[in-house]
Design a protein around this motif. Structure first.
Motif, PDB file in Angstrom:
ATOM      1  N   ALA B 190       0.831  -1.208   0.000  1.00 24.16           N
ATOM      2  CA  ALA B 190       0.000   0.000   0.000  1.00 24.16           C
ATOM      3  C   ALA B 190       0.867   1.260   0.000  1.00 24.16           C
ATOM      4  O   ALA B 190       0.539   2.253  -0.657  1.00 24.16           O
ATOM      5  CB  ALA B 190      -0.931  -0.006   1.224  1.00 24.16           C
ATOM      6  N   LEU B 192       3.877   1.583  -1.344  1.00 21.02           N
ATOM      7  CA  LEU B 192       4.422   1.792  -2.688  1.00 21.02           C
ATOM      8  C   LEU B 192       3.317   2.170  -3.673  1.00 21.02           C
ATOM      9  O   LEU B 192       3.524   2.991  -4.569  1.00 21.02           O
ATOM     10  CB  LEU B 192       5.176   0.543  -3.164  1.00 21.02           C
ATOM     11  CG  LEU B 192       5.899   0.682  -4.497  1.00 21.02           C
ATOM     12  CD1 LEU B 192       6.720   1.965  -4.573  1.00 21.02           C
ATOM     13  CD2 LEU B 192       6.806  -0.519  -4.743  1.00 21.02           C
ATOM     14  N   MET B 193       2.143   1.591  -3.477  1.00 22.40           N
ATOM     15  CA  MET B 193       1.031   1.915  -4.370  1.00 22.40           C
ATOM     16  C   MET B 193       0.651   3.389  -4.218  1.00 22.40           C
ATOM     17  O   MET B 193       0.418   4.090  -5.209  1.00 22.40           O
ATOM     18  CB  MET B 193      -0.150   1.014  -4.017  1.00 22.40           C
ATOM     19  CG  MET B 193      -1.218   0.987  -5.053  1.00 22.40           C
ATOM     20  SD  MET B 193      -0.680   0.178  -6.598  1.00 22.40           S
ATOM     21  CE  MET B 193      -2.062   0.627  -7.656  1.00 22.40           C
ATOM     22  N   ASN B 194       0.600   3.859  -2.973  1.00 19.19           N
ATOM     23  CA  ASN B 194       0.273   5.268  -2.743  1.00 19.19           C
ATOM     24  C   ASN B 194       1.353   6.184  -3.287  1.00 19.19           C
ATOM     25  O   ASN B 194       1.077   7.281  -3.767  1.00 19.19           O
ATOM     26  CB  ASN B 194       0.066   5.523  -1.237  1.00 19.19           C
ATOM     27  CG  ASN B 194      -1.399   5.449  -0.872  1.00 19.19           C
ATOM     28  OD1 ASN B 194      -2.216   6.151  -1.466  1.00 19.19           O
ATOM     29  ND2 ASN B 194      -1.742   4.590   0.063  1.00 19.19           N
ATOM     30  N   PHE B 195       2.591   5.718  -3.185  1.00 22.10           N
ATOM     31  CA  PHE B 195       3.718   6.488  -3.697  1.00 22.10           C
ATOM     32  C   PHE B 195       3.688   6.498  -5.221  1.00 22.10           C
ATOM     33  O   PHE B 195       3.830   7.541  -5.860  1.00 22.10           O
ATOM     34  CB  PHE B 195       5.004   5.843  -3.182  1.00 22.10           C
ATOM     35  CG  PHE B 195       6.268   6.488  -3.648  1.00 22.10           C
ATOM     36  CD1 PHE B 195       6.689   7.686  -3.106  1.00 22.10           C
ATOM     37  CD2 PHE B 195       7.055   5.871  -4.591  1.00 22.10           C
ATOM     38  CE1 PHE B 195       7.884   8.267  -3.512  1.00 22.10           C
ATOM     39  CE2 PHE B 195       8.252   6.442  -5.004  1.00 22.10           C
ATOM     40  CZ  PHE B 195       8.652   7.651  -4.474  1.00 22.10           C
ATOM     41  N   ALA B 196       3.472   5.327  -5.793  1.00 20.72           N
ATOM     42  CA  ALA B 196       3.684   5.171  -7.233  1.00 20.72           C
ATOM     43  C   ALA B 196       2.411   5.346  -8.048  1.00 20.72           C
ATOM     44  O   ALA B 196       2.428   5.979  -9.098  1.00 20.72           O
ATOM     45  CB  ALA B 196       4.274   3.785  -7.527  1.00 20.72           C
TER      46      ALA B 196
END
Lengths: 214, 214
Positions: B190, B192-196
């Protein structure tokens, strides 16, 4: 007088010349293939003098890692002006990072490839430097979150995760940029900024991506 | 009959047991400290049998790298269903990646730390696997861009850069998640998903971050 001047060259200056030569040879040929003969020749000194000053191939390599790590971190820190807006700080930091790695490809190869490939002692040197950079980036992101007044939405642990993600992405892109003809430092920085900032920027604005079923 | 069965165990099964033991010992103690005695004992076989099957410590380590690389890549591929929307594919792929690295911390240590720290031959094995993963991620991002009908805005080179950034960020976060007590695979994914994704998502929607002076 030129000859006298050369002989009187301070030890510190000579050492830097040896390190310049060593970084070039280690970075281009790799730690194992690099020979002390070649390093001495490129530095314009005798091999015994290299051993006298730097002691051994291992110590010379360690000195290269430390110098290149300090130079890279100093370049990034110098690039960031803390009084500017968060996105500008991130952009300036990324541009400084990719400019430094593009201008010092041998130093980057020593740090990111050679130092990690040839034993735990060298890898530990790089790990320490990397921890400093992650701490610096963590602080930048935390301050950006604070200035966006969204602290409660960005817990400390998530900020630490973003910093790890950003540093990992930057390392990966620096390898790619240096290996891909025609990719400039500015393009690499813009790619990561578009990847990371729009993401962080959305988060700072309170817009999160939600996992399915959350 | 139990004893007969053990003796008749096929070579392939015995080899997997040896590799299981070797990944655990290499991952936890490091390549140098790992001993063939300990690996044989943990696998419940004699040391000569390990040498007979896997030839040498180097060959055994190489076999571990290949098996763990294939398992990780297979887990990520199996996690992604290509018929789903792009953000869901990315989320599923990240979740599969972090779940696999969290459940196989010794395998991840072999791949991402040990293999890169102990010589160019081992590092080359990991580099080959990494290139496969980057190619897979590049394809995912390119397809997402196509389905968002924004190809002209996302040139091939930038897509390649995003894939490098995403893979580098994921590697860095997997190390961090495995080293940080209480960080679950889902939280790492989550983060990395929020970052990317919010970043890539903005890009897919045609909203770019612009560098100063551009």
């Amino acid at each position: 007088m030129g000859a006298v001047k050369t002989k009187r060259m301070p030890r510190a200056v000579r050492e830097q010349q040896m390190l310049d030569a060593a970084v070039q040879i280690f970075g281009q040929r790799g730690y194992i293939a690099a020979s002390m003969d070649d390093i001495a020749e490129l530095a314009g000194v005798s091999k015994p003098l290299v051993y006298l000053y730097l002691n051994s191939k291992d110590d010379l390599f360690t000195a290269c890692i430390r110098r290149e790590a300090q130079a890279l971190f100093a370049a990034v820190r110098a690039g960031v002006r803390r009084e500017l807006p968060a996105d500008r700080q991130l952009w300036d930091g990324l541009l400084a990072f990719f400019t430094h790695t593009a201008e010092h490809p041998d130093g980057w190869s020593v740090l990111h490839l050679q130092a990690r490939t040839h034993g735990e002692a060298f890898a530990a040197e790089v790990t320490a430097m990397r921890a400093d950079i992650v701490a610096f980036v963590t602080q930048l992101i935390a301050e950006a979150a604070r200035s966006a007044h969204r602290d409660p939405d960005l817990p400390e642990r998530e900020v630490a995760g973003f910093a790890e993600a950003l540093v990992g992405a930057a390392e990966s892109l620096a390898d790619w940029a240096n290996a891909t003809p025609g990719v400039t430092a500015r393009q690499a920085a813009a790619t990561l900024m578009n990847f990371a900032w729009a993401g962080l920027g959305e988060l700072m604005a309170g817009r999160r991506w939600s996992p399915p079923g959350a």
